[in-house]
Design a protein around this motif. Structure first.
Motif: not given
Length: 320
Positions: A36-43, A46-47, A79-90
């Motif tokens: 996932s590339r969180p674009g809409l989430e940064l606006t 989060f639906a 909000k991006l950091c949910q319990p099932d979120t494995p990792a963030f990659v930059i």
């Protein structure tokens, strides 16, 4: 979603990523190959946030984040950091937003980084995860690579599959798996086969036992995996049974969603199966390059029949 999982640590080790923070949390599971590339989430939307995916941020996402109010950015990163979120990659050697570093540390989620651009990082991770998380099945047979063509040899137990593979190895070709071949679908067109780890490089020859092909013939005689291009089924010769003599058969075997061409080779004493399989591999390569000897033979035969039929027709003046 696959029932299998891959740890973030395995992803780091196999896709040339570096750990920016959260090295103590690398045991978190990854259960999907989707990124996932969180674009809409940064606006703030989060639906439909796919939190179970790896979240990849590149130049676009980080540049947009810089223009957000600090309070809003901290809220979105949390909000991006949910319990099932494995990792963030930059990607692209970008410094992660401070708000993300804080939120990820609180949620115990690792942040990974890479100097590669976003497209390359995405491709590397997707290829690795699809191969590791794809559904798998085992097929009884022997997998070899002959002239660059991956050939799965099947047939009843004791018909000579392993002995044929040994002869092919002696002739300079490569063994991938003997007895049991683990296969998975790589994409819409390709099926990949490999040996179970415990059987890697091993070949069982009746009367001799188990031999280590890599030890006896060198590293060039084995390969860890290959695409399955062709299936050669060894069939016990039966008198009176009709076999395809011109190569016009169109037998295929479906493995997952892919249909793989199959040749049925009758086996009887005196047939050199290794040479037959080498020829099948060369013919397969010729067909993929547009040359089909059977088709050319049919066209020439039909032309000859047509010409002979025309010659046999009475001329207009004959019979007067």
């Amino acid at each position: 979603m696959s029932n299998k999982s891959v740890s973030v640590k395995e992803l780091v080790e196999n896709t040339h990523l570096n750990v920016f923070s959260g090295s103590e949390y690398l045991d978190r599971p990854i259960t999907t190959s989707d990124i996932s590339r969180p674009g809409l989430e940064l606006t703030g939307y989060f639906a439909y946030y796919p939190s179970e995916r790896i979240q990849l941020l590149g130049i676009t996402e980080t540049s947009f984040a810089k223009h957000l109010e600090e309070k809003d950015l901290q809220e979105y990163m949390t909000k991006l950091c949910q319990p099932d979120t494995p990792a963030f990659v930059i990607s692209t050697d970008i410094e992660p937003p401070v708000e993300l570093i804080r939120a990820a540390k609180t949620a115990q989620i690792p942040i990974l980084e890479s100097k590669l651009n976003t497209s390359r990082v995405l491709s590397n991770m997707t290829d690795y995860l699809e191969a590791k998380l794809a559904p798998r099945q085992s097929i009884h047979g022997v997998l070899v690579e002959v002239y660059g063509v991956g050939i799965l040899i099947t047939g009843d137990s004791g018909i000579g599959k392993s002995e044929t593979a040994l002869e092919l190895v002696k002739r300079g070709h490569r063994l991938i798996a003997d007895d049991r071949v683990d296969v998975h679908q790589h994409d819409e067109q390709d099926i990949i086969g490999q040996a179970p780890k415990i059987l890697s490089h091993l070949l069982e020859i009746r009367g001799i036992g188990i031999i280590d092909v890599m030890t006896l013939f060198g590293t060039g005689a084995v390969r860890s995996e290959t695409r399955i291009d062709l299936i050669v089924h060894l069939d016990v010769w039966e008198k009176g049974k009709k076999y395809d003599r011109l190569g016009t058969g169109n037998d295929k075997q479906q493995i997952f969603d892919v249909e793989v061409k199959q040749l049925n080779i009758p086996v009887k004493p005196g047939r050199n199966l290794a040479i037959i399989i080498e020829t099948a591999a060369m013919n397969f390569r010729a067909n993929t390059m547009g040359y089909n000897a059977t088709k050319m033979f049919d066209e020439e035969l039909n032309g000859l029949i047509k010409n002979n039929s025309a010659a046999d027709q009475p001329k207009p003046d004959e019979g007067k």
